[in-house]
Enzyme design. Structure first.
Site, PDB file in Angstrom:
ATOM      1  N   ASP A   1      94.062  49.257  11.044  1.00  0.00           N
ATOM      2  CA  ASP A   1      95.179  49.293  11.985  1.00  0.00           C
ATOM      3  C   ASP A   1      95.802  50.693  11.926  1.00  0.00           C
ATOM      4  O   ASP A   1      95.117  51.647  11.571  1.00  0.00           O
ATOM      5  CB  ASP A   1      96.192  48.192  11.665  1.00  0.00           C
ATOM      6  CG  ASP A   1      96.903  47.658  12.913  1.00  0.00           C
ATOM      7  OD1 ASP A   1      97.504  48.480  13.624  1.00  0.00           O
ATOM      8  OD2 ASP A   1      96.848  46.445  13.173  1.00  0.00           O
TER       9      ASP A   1
ATOM     10  N   HIS B   1      93.784  53.087  13.610  1.00  0.00           N
ATOM     11  CA  HIS B   1      94.363  53.064  14.954  1.00  0.00           C
ATOM     12  C   HIS B   1      95.332  54.222  15.163  1.00  0.00           C
ATOM     13  O   HIS B   1      96.154  54.185  16.060  1.00  0.00           O
ATOM     14  CB  HIS B   1      95.071  51.733  15.208  1.00  0.00           C
ATOM     15  CG  HIS B   1      94.138  50.559  15.294  1.00  0.00           C
ATOM     16  ND1 HIS B   1      94.575  49.288  15.614  1.00  0.00           N
ATOM     17  CD2 HIS B   1      92.797  50.452  15.103  1.00  0.00           C
ATOM     18  CE1 HIS B   1      93.541  48.451  15.610  1.00  0.00           C
ATOM     19  NE2 HIS B   1      92.458  49.138  15.294  1.00  0.00           N
TER      20      HIS B   1
END
Length: 485
Positions: free
Chosen positions: A294, A317
């Site tokens: 993430d 991310h």
């Protein structure tokens, strides 16, 4: 006569030698050895300016924003081997409190007892020694404690292995919590192991259900390390890996320095943000490497004066501000600097994400000297963030203003445009500045041009690829005052 003269000369020389013995005797410094019984039971605390962790036998106070001068030792020769300084009085080895360290025994009580003892002593060191593996269950290490507390992990500290091993009486939302502390350092050469693999495979996790679906219902998983309502913190040197959810969270803190961390979990591990900060101010994140499933760093509402420098991020991310404004809430974020950063093999580069219907403001954001290596969405503002297809259009939005992108260079994944500014239809993004933006396809050719919607700003230099959609000036009818925090 000659005999009398010789006698007189001999008497004269003898008198001179007796009166001035220093002319013939060599001088030396004599330093009296300090007896053990004469020592104070509490050693003088070290200077808070000492930046690096030291051997457990020589505890130091943590580095803090304070710039107080170092203490002057009462002994003019403090490093003389003759001094028998009893510094071990400040070191609390968890093995001395009954920890086994075989990776199987539950060492929770030993850690809690060591914490309780060290918390009452100024400049104490809780030592988790090398060459051992310690398993403990969910624990809140609570203050206030005496200043200068050091939690030094040189061995392996691990969580229970998955949901089935998690004690039913324990919270499954957090593992290690540090609460109401001031001037604490969390450091060491060891590893914090989250054992998150079985949590990631729960059917309620994204695409982990039957046929790649996501099962409904509660899906709590523990954040690995959480600092809550604390000030003047240092986190340094640790390896932190495989968290069930967020690796590190800072809630309601002020004065945080994070440096030289190695944070890692697999690319497809869900919701494993590296460092998440929320309602936290005056933060520095430096010289760390983060790869996870993430955001490598996520910045939530209530954050201000955050400096991120020298971080290598990816696969991940990217570095995100948000998401902000969920459930029509107010969100305020200001004075965020991200510079001298490498982002590679990531779904996003630097992004701001807000939900429709929120209020508040994101302002004073600088992204500078960022190197992108095969990154999708290198520069992204998404004011239509939504985790499902059921989000409705709403007129209010978090106001995004004063964004600067300077020296953003490297390569992008051509599946997405490298620049995407999707601003609210009713609350435009303003004062966007672009300078020395040069982004090239990693492979193939550009599929879509940069995208802008209701975005206003200036280009100080031509961008690569060219961005023609950024509007000049300011939008009509924007009442900035109503969006300030």
């Amino acid at each position: 006569m000659e005999h009398r003269t010789v006698i007189i000369l001999w008497i004269t020389v003898s008198l001179i030698l007796v009166q001035n013995p220093s002319n013939v005797q060599g001088r030396y410094h004599y330093h009296k050895k300090t007896s053990k019984g004469s020592q104070s039971p509490t050693p003088s605390p070290k200077s808070p300016e000492s930046p690096e962790p030291v051997a457990p036998s020589t505890p130091v106070a943590p580095s803090t924003p304070s710039t107080s001068p170092p203490n002057v030792p009462s002994d003019p020769y403090p490093d003389d081997p003759g001094n028998n300084s009893n510094t071990t009085d400040c070191t609390f080895n968890v093995m001395s409190f009954g920890a086994v360290g075989d990776g199987d025994a539950d060492d929770t009580k030993a850690f809690r007892d060591a914490w309780k003892a060290a918390c009452a002593v100024e400049s104490a060191v809780i030592l988790v020694p090398a060459d051992y593996s310690f398993k403990i269950t969910s624990t809140i290490f609570s203050g206030p404690c005496k200043p200068g507390l050091v939690f030094q992990v040189d061995g392996i500290l691990m969580a229970p292995d998955g949901p089935e091993a998690w004690p039913k009486a324990d919270s499954n939302k957090q593992w290690l919590v540090f609460y109401r502390l001031d001037q604490m350092t969390f450091t060491g050469s060891g590893t914090i192991e989250g054992n998150g693999q079985k949590w990631w495979e729960l059917p309620c996790k994204p695409h982990r259900g039957p046929n790649g679906s996501t099962a409904s219902g509660p899906c709590d998983s523990p954040a690995m390390i959480r600092f809550f309502m604390s000030t003047n913190l240092v986190v340094r040197g640790l390896t932190i890996q495989n968290s069930p959810m967020f690796h590190m969270k800072f809630d309601g803190c002020e004065g945080v320095q994070i440096e030289k961390l190695l944070i890692s979990s697999p690319k497809l591990s869900p919701n494993t943000d590296g460092i998440h900060i929320e309602n936290t101010k005056s933060v520095g994140i430096y010289d760390s490497k983060i790869s996870n499933g993430d955001d490598c760093i996520s910045i939530g509402t209530g954050c201000a004066n955050v400096d991120i420098m020298g971080v290598t991020c990816g696969p991940s991310h990217g570095i995100s501000i948000g998401s902000l404004g969920v459930h029509n809430s107010q969100a305020c974020v200001s004075n965020i600097t991200v510079r001298n950063v490498v982002i590679r093999e990531s779904d996003n580069g630097v992004r701001i994400k807000t939900w429709q219907g929120g209020t508040g403001c994101v302002s004073g954001i600088l992204f500078e000297n960022i190197n992108m290596d095969n990154v999708m969405n290198c520069m992204l503002v998404d004011q239509y963030y939504c985790l499902s297809k059921a989000c409705l259009n709403q007129t209010s939005a978090v106001y995004v203003t004063d964004l600067t992108y300077r020296m953003i260079k490297g390569t992008y994944d051509v599946r997405r445009p490298p620049i995407h500014f999707a601003c609210s239809e009713t609350v435009a993004c303003t004062n966007i500045t672009l300078s020395e933006v040069e982004l090239y396809p990693h492979e193939g050719e550009l599929m879509d041009d940069p995208f802008c919607w209701n975005a206003y700003g200036t280009q100080e230099t031509p961008t690569i690829p060219p961005i023609e959609c950024l509007q000049d000036g300011m939008p009509e009818g924007l009442a900035e005052a109503q969006y300030t925090c």
